[in-house]
Design an enzyme around this catalytic site. Structure first.
Site, PDB file in Angstrom:
ATOM      1  N   ASP A 174       0.737  -1.149   0.018  1.00  0.00           N
ATOM      2  CA  ASP A 174      -0.029  -0.048   0.106  1.00  0.00           C
ATOM      3  C   ASP A 174       0.963   1.061  -0.038  1.00  0.00           C
ATOM      4  O   ASP A 174       1.389   1.590   0.962  1.00  0.00           O
ATOM      5  CB  ASP A 174      -1.034  -0.232   1.216  1.00  0.00           C
ATOM      6  CG  ASP A 174      -2.010  -0.946   1.173  1.00  0.00           C
ATOM      7  OD1 ASP A 174      -1.687  -2.239   0.878  1.00  0.00           O
ATOM      8  OD2 ASP A 174      -3.114  -0.730   1.738  1.00  0.00           O
ATOM      9  N   LYS A 226      -7.021   3.453  -3.283  1.00  0.00           N
ATOM     10  CA  LYS A 226      -7.305   3.474  -2.007  1.00  0.00           C
ATOM     11  C   LYS A 226      -7.578   4.830  -1.570  1.00  0.00           C
ATOM     12  O   LYS A 226      -6.893   5.835  -1.794  1.00  0.00           O
ATOM     13  CB  LYS A 226      -6.248   2.720  -1.132  1.00  0.00           C
ATOM     14  CG  LYS A 226      -6.480   2.703   0.420  1.00  0.00           C
ATOM     15  CD  LYS A 226      -5.458   2.001   1.205  1.00  0.00           C
ATOM     16  CE  LYS A 226      -5.373   2.101   2.804  1.00  0.00           C
ATOM     17  NZ  LYS A 226      -4.352   1.401   3.337  1.00  0.00           N
ATOM     18  N   LYS A 254     -10.558   0.358  -2.525  1.00  0.00           N
ATOM     19  CA  LYS A 254     -10.391   0.122  -1.198  1.00  0.00           C
ATOM     20  C   LYS A 254     -10.526   1.416  -0.177  1.00  0.00           C
ATOM     21  O   LYS A 254      -9.955   2.350  -0.339  1.00  0.00           O
ATOM     22  CB  LYS A 254      -8.908  -0.309  -0.838  1.00  0.00           C
ATOM     23  CG  LYS A 254      -8.737  -0.542   0.935  1.00  0.00           C
ATOM     24  CD  LYS A 254      -7.448  -1.162   1.068  1.00  0.00           C
ATOM     25  CE  LYS A 254      -7.234  -1.281   2.320  1.00  0.00           C
ATOM     26  NZ  LYS A 254      -5.627  -1.698   2.852  1.00  0.00           N
TER      27      LYS A 254
END
Length: 308
Positions: free
Chosen positions: A145, A208, A244
């Site tokens: 991430d 995300k 996400k």
């Protein structure tokens, strides 16, 4: 393809109005609710990102990742043999080895995700970001991430942002890359859309919303805009990119609402751990509490459910 960005216009009042309607959606009940909650469990990135993380609490988190819902509750729902686990375990790079070791000892194949690239601020030199990514992959992380440099968005340096994310993508090698946009710090919904597009063009497997450390994290207006970008990118290229939402998602009701929104905006095919994740640290506890209530008719006492 910078031409895509020049045409972007986001009707903010319409997006906000749609987001307000989402909050009024009726809550599912009974077996339908239980089914959606179990689906949400399989899409959770079970996360601990604290300065006091230790091998022992990471090991506990990994055990919970493999056994997210009590076995007797799953048996009551006839779901005990379906292999329900969370989508991934997310930790800092320094704790990746602990997580990999704990999951291997537990005999499960849950991927370990690691935040990197100057998380959460992004205010570190690119060389340092790339080194951190490479180390996390070497330690055994199968998902990375990364977090973007917000300054590149705020100053309109789209080619610079693209090149930075491309280099991060290369550093990830075989690992899946989730690109955190930190949407609460991008200034406008139009910037959220543009940053989403750039991140996907640069090879992100997921986009995300947040690090979870900003003042404003995952919100429905931001989610709508990011999902519309994903849809547009899919229409243009045929490539499916995951989504996400992360930060501030704490209740079972919120999790179901996000699932319903993904179904409405992107379709059922996105409701899998391969294309949808929920970034959360405390969400699983409330989901298990709601499933306990569905099965027994009463809420569990504190000691009756293992800590998530």
């Amino acid at each position: 393809e910078l031409g895509w960005l020049s045409k972007v216009f986001v009707n903010r009042p319409a997006v906000v109005r749609h987001a307000e309607q989402i909050k009024k959606w009726k809550t599912l009940k009974g077996n339908w609710q239980a089914a959606w909650l179990l689906k949400a469990v399989t899409c959770i990135d079970l996360t601990t990102l604290s300065g006091d993380d230790t091998p022992s609490n990471v090991q506990r988190l990994c055990f919970k990742a493999k056994h997210p819902i009590r076995e007797d509750l799953l048996k009551a729902l006839d779901m005990h043999d379906k292999g329900i686990t969370v989508g991934a375990v997310c930790v800092y790079p320094a704790r990746v080895t602990d997580a990999v070791r704990a999951l291997k000892a537990a005999g499960c194949n849950i991927p370990v995700a690691s935040v990197a690239a100057g998380f959460p601020s992004g205010q570190t030199p690119l060389e340092t970001k790339l080194a951190e990514i490479k180390l996390a992959v070497e330690y055994g992380a199968r998902e990375i991430d990364i977090v973007i440099s917000r300054s590149l968005v705020l100053t309109g340096q789209w080619e610079g942002l693209y090149k930075e994310i491309r280099q991060c993508r290369k550093a990830c090698r075989e690992a899946h890359m989730k690109t955190i946009l930190a949407t609460g710090e991008l200034g406008s919904l139009a910037n959220v859309y543009k940053a989403s597009m750039i991140a996907m063009m640069a090879g992100s497997d997921f986009i995300k919303t947040s690090t979870g450390k900003e003042v404003e994290n995952a919100t429905f207006p931001v989610g709508i805009v990011m999902m519309r970008a994903i849809k547009e990118y899919y229409w243009q290229t045929g490539n499916k990119v995951g989504f996400k939402p992360a930060g501030g998602i704490r209740t079972a009701k919120e999790a179901i609402t996000w699932l319903m929104l993904v179904k409405e905006e992107l379709g059922v095919e996105w409701l899998t751990p391969e294309l949808f994740r929920l970034g959360a640290s405390s969400l699983l506890g409330d989901i298990e509490q709601q499933i306990f209530y569905h099965v027994t008719g009463s809420y569990a006492l504190q000691h009756e459910l293992a800590m998530a």
